[in-house]
Design a protein around this motif. Structure first.
Motif, PDB file in Angstrom:
ATOM      1  N   ASP A  83       0.849  -1.193   0.000  1.00  0.00           N
ATOM      2  CA  ASP A  83       0.000   0.000   0.000  1.00  0.00           C
ATOM      3  C   ASP A  83       0.886   1.245   0.000  1.00  0.00           C
ATOM      4  O   ASP A  83       1.541   1.547   0.997  1.00  0.00           O
ATOM      5  CB  ASP A  83      -0.896  -0.024   1.241  1.00  0.00           C
ATOM      6  CG  ASP A  83      -1.862   1.154   1.282  1.00  0.00           C
ATOM      7  OD1 ASP A  83      -1.854   1.967   0.330  1.00  0.00           O
ATOM      8  OD2 ASP A  83      -2.616   1.252   2.264  1.00  0.00           O
ATOM      9  N   ASN A 126       0.078   4.106   0.315  1.00  0.00           N
ATOM     10  CA  ASN A 126      -0.405   5.040   1.334  1.00  0.00           C
ATOM     11  C   ASN A 126      -0.385   4.428   2.737  1.00  0.00           C
ATOM     12  O   ASN A 126      -1.045   4.907   3.642  1.00  0.00           O
ATOM     13  CB  ASN A 126      -1.835   5.493   1.001  1.00  0.00           C
ATOM     14  CG  ASN A 126      -1.894   6.246  -0.312  1.00  0.00           C
ATOM     15  OD1 ASN A 126      -1.076   7.132  -0.561  1.00  0.00           O
ATOM     16  ND2 ASN A 126      -2.842   5.890  -1.159  1.00  0.00           N
ATOM     17  N   ASP A 132       1.562   4.477   5.140  1.00  0.00           N
ATOM     18  CA  ASP A 132       1.992   5.300   6.276  1.00  0.00           C
ATOM     19  C   ASP A 132       1.016   6.435   6.575  1.00  0.00           C
ATOM     20  O   ASP A 132       1.207   7.194   7.528  1.00  0.00           O
ATOM     21  CB  ASP A 132       3.381   5.908   5.989  1.00  0.00           C
ATOM     22  CG  ASP A 132       4.461   4.829   5.943  1.00  0.00           C
ATOM     23  OD1 ASP A 132       4.246   3.755   6.554  1.00  0.00           O
ATOM     24  OD2 ASP A 132       5.498   5.067   5.309  1.00  0.00           O
ATOM     25  N   ASP A 133      -0.033   6.567   5.766  1.00  0.00           N
ATOM     26  CA  ASP A 133      -1.002   7.663   5.916  1.00  0.00           C
ATOM     27  C   ASP A 133      -2.240   7.114   6.622  1.00  0.00           C
ATOM     28  O   ASP A 133      -2.986   6.312   6.060  1.00  0.00           O
ATOM     29  CB  ASP A 133      -1.342   8.198   4.522  1.00  0.00           C
ATOM     30  CG  ASP A 133      -2.273   9.404   4.565  1.00  0.00           C
ATOM     31  OD1 ASP A 133      -3.204   9.409   5.413  1.00  0.00           O
ATOM     32  OD2 ASP A 133      -2.065  10.323   3.771  1.00  0.00           O
ATOM     33  N   GLN A 134      -2.443   7.536   7.861  1.00  0.00           N
ATOM     34  CA  GLN A 134      -3.520   6.928   8.671  1.00  0.00           C
ATOM     35  C   GLN A 134      -4.901   7.116   8.047  1.00  0.00           C
ATOM     36  O   GLN A 134      -5.809   6.334   8.291  1.00  0.00           O
ATOM     37  CB  GLN A 134      -3.493   7.504  10.091  1.00  0.00           C
ATOM     38  CG  GLN A 134      -2.219   7.108  10.856  1.00  0.00           C
ATOM     39  CD  GLN A 134      -2.397   7.179  12.350  1.00  0.00           C
ATOM     40  OE1 GLN A 134      -3.331   7.795  12.857  1.00  0.00           O
ATOM     41  NE2 GLN A 134      -1.497   6.528  13.087  1.00  0.00           N
ATOM     42  N   VAL A 135      -5.052   8.164   7.251  1.00  0.00           N
ATOM     43  CA  VAL A 135      -6.356   8.410   6.627  1.00  0.00           C
ATOM     44  C   VAL A 135      -6.519   7.583   5.354  1.00  0.00           C
ATOM     45  O   VAL A 135      -7.524   6.906   5.154  1.00  0.00           O
ATOM     46  CB  VAL A 135      -6.521   9.921   6.317  1.00  0.00           C
ATOM     47  CG1 VAL A 135      -7.860  10.173   5.603  1.00  0.00           C
ATOM     48  CG2 VAL A 135      -6.453  10.735   7.610  1.00  0.00           C
ATOM     49  N   LYS A 136      -5.472   7.632   4.521  1.00  0.00           N
ATOM     50  CA  LYS A 136      -5.588   6.997   3.196  1.00  0.00           C
ATOM     51  C   LYS A 136      -5.261   5.503   3.190  1.00  0.00           C
ATOM     52  O   LYS A 136      -5.553   4.815   2.209  1.00  0.00           O
ATOM     53  CB  LYS A 136      -4.641   7.697   2.210  1.00  0.00           C
ATOM     54  CG  LYS A 136      -5.042   9.125   1.858  1.00  0.00           C
ATOM     55  CD  LYS A 136      -4.107   9.636   0.755  1.00  0.00           C
ATOM     56  CE  LYS A 136      -4.295  11.118   0.477  1.00  0.00           C
ATOM     57  NZ  LYS A 136      -3.176  11.662  -0.330  1.00  0.00           N
ATOM     58  N   ALA A 137      -4.624   5.007   4.244  1.00  0.00           N
ATOM     59  CA  ALA A 137      -4.171   3.616   4.240  1.00  0.00           C
ATOM     60  C   ALA A 137      -5.332   2.646   4.015  1.00  0.00           C
ATOM     61  O   ALA A 137      -6.422   2.826   4.557  1.00  0.00           O
ATOM     62  CB  ALA A 137      -3.461   3.293   5.552  1.00  0.00           C
TER      63      ALA A 137
END
Lengths: 309, 309
Positions: free
Chosen positions: A98, A100, A102-107
């Motif tokens: 993934d 994303n 590392d991105d808590q919103v987009k993961a």
């Protein structure tokens, strides 16, 4: 050189190449690879009608089974479908997952059922057997099948398991090794942080310093060229710098879900042809060679795998 | 683990990575690579305005100088210009030269001055020095600088020459080795048939069984990704099956002929930072690593080369 010595050298030079010994192996010397132990990675084709399919074989016990169970869960959930290859570092690894993550919103949400695996699982204990001791009674002693007479820069002992996987050992434990085409589990700094969602494949000289530091969970058995020829990323550690460069994953499914998948098999390390193959790898005496090495690196003695004819 | 042992482990874990040690090396620890020892390979760009330039460094004495002289002659004659990369075999080699070389009518004429090189030149004699012997007098004994404490699967001894080239040795002779990115001379079956017109670059795990069987004449020092990411050939031994697949060579010239070529330098094996770099490669103790290997393969200790800043 005397005439007799020349004749002897010529006779040696007539020995078959490793590939010829493999081609001559009897049908009974090959063992099946179950489709349930296979993953099929489909990358978006570059040219319409030319699929980019990579077939991976999952690691059997005793190695890495916690991560392998997670990977089965992720594949069954079709979790990787629509994600991408995000990193291609020259002479090191190709990595997907993934972008994303590392991105808590987009993961992308992980499927339920993934289990953390401790760093202790990077190695397995060497099997032990009871042996008679002098003066009566018995004691247990290490008994590691498949050891090869190969010098290794990284470990005191190396070999190939009966299931056909190269390993290294310090006598007490043994572990799978990072050869070209091997699949491993990416992680953050803490050694127990790899779930199996981020996977990499070795695309260059074996980075054996990663052994016991990252989990080896499988190997590519078909289509490796689709990974090894990918454009190298220009960012740090070979990450692609733009989303457009990433290589889209159409699907990554268990072999049992893939229609028309060829059957695969490997040459049993217990087979006489395997022994002959290893010997030929250690001392190339086919006509092209003038000086056999008298040895070979473990990663230059790959276990032969092929499509069933 | 006791608290003290944990602290000790944490302290060990704080040691710098090999790349950090190289980055910290003093200017005086780097030695220049002369443009006269460099070849510049320009492949036809895939995208207009994005050159595909590969920079190769030629092997210095005592290794392979007959072939290197031929290669200088071929480059000075611009012999490779307009030819192509004809073979890309996965996890083995990329090879270029005259695709019509076997066709007596179509083959491109070689420049004058190429000299046949005997197979004996695959190795060089180990230097010997006079040493005092017990009871008076003196005798000569082998004195091979640059040996490293590395176990090797192919040879009793390995090291790096003062000029920065990895080698293997049996104590009497020593020879250059086939690591990732190394350049070699293709040949026919007789071992003295390689002129240098057909060159290959290792694009995968080091095929060290080729040592002493083919001439190693240089290494890629910049732009390797343009070779390693090429599409794999689908013919026997990775040859491209059609002329359209071949990768056109715009030019392959000596560095002295190339305007605006960056200057390159290598980390001297005699420098303290090189010693520290090798030690760190053998025992990775930077934070990511939990289990240092206690060893490393010779080809995983590449001599650092960089553009001069």
């Amino acid at each position: 050189m005397t005439v007799l010595a020349l004749l002897a050298a010529a006779a040696l030079a007539q020995q078959p190449a490793p590939s010829e010994l493999v081609a001559r192996a009897g049908t009974e010397e090959w063992l099946p690879i179950s489709p349930s132990d296979v993953l099929v990675l489909e990358l978006r084709p570059l040219t319409k009608g030319k699929p980019r399919r990579v077939v991976l074989q999952l690691m059997p016990a005793p190695f890495s089974q916690g991560w392998v169970a997670n990977i089965r869960t992720l594949a069954a959930a079709h979790w990787w479908d629509g994600l991408s290859i995000n990193r291609v570092q020259d002479n090191y690894v190709v990595q997907w997952g993934d972008a994303n993550g590392d991105d808590q919103v987009k993961a992308k949400k992980l499927p339920p059922g993934l289990v953390p695996v401790p760093a202790s699982a990077y190695v397995a204990p060497v099997p032990r057997v009871m042996v008679a001791v002098a003066g009566g009674g018995s004691s247990d002693a290490p008994a590691l099948p498949g050891l090869l007479a190969i010098r290794d820069a990284y470990a005191p002992q190396v070999g190939v398991t009966p299931q056909g996987w190269p390993f290294a050992s310090d006598g007490n434990s043994y572990w799978p090794v990072h050869c070209f085409g091997m699949v491993g589990v990416g992680r953050e700094l803490p050694p127990d942080t790899g779930s199996g969602a981020e996977l990499y494949v070795v695309n260059g000289h074996a980075p054996r310093h990663l052994d016991r530091n990252l989990a080896v969970v499988g190997r590519v058995i078909d289509g490796m060229e689709h990974l090894s020829s990918l454009p190298r990323g220009t960012g740090a550690m070979g990450f692609y710098e733009t989303a457009a460069e990433r290589v889209p994953i159409v699907s990554l499914h268990l072999g049992t879900e893939v229609k028309g998948l060829p059957a695969y098999e490997f040459l049993s390390p217990a087979a006489p042809s395997f022994t002959a193959y290893v010997a030929a790898r250690l001392n190339r005496r086919d006509p092209f060679f003038v000086t056999p090495a008298g040895g070979a690196d473990l990663c230059n003695v790959p276990v032969p795998v092929r499509r069933v004819k």
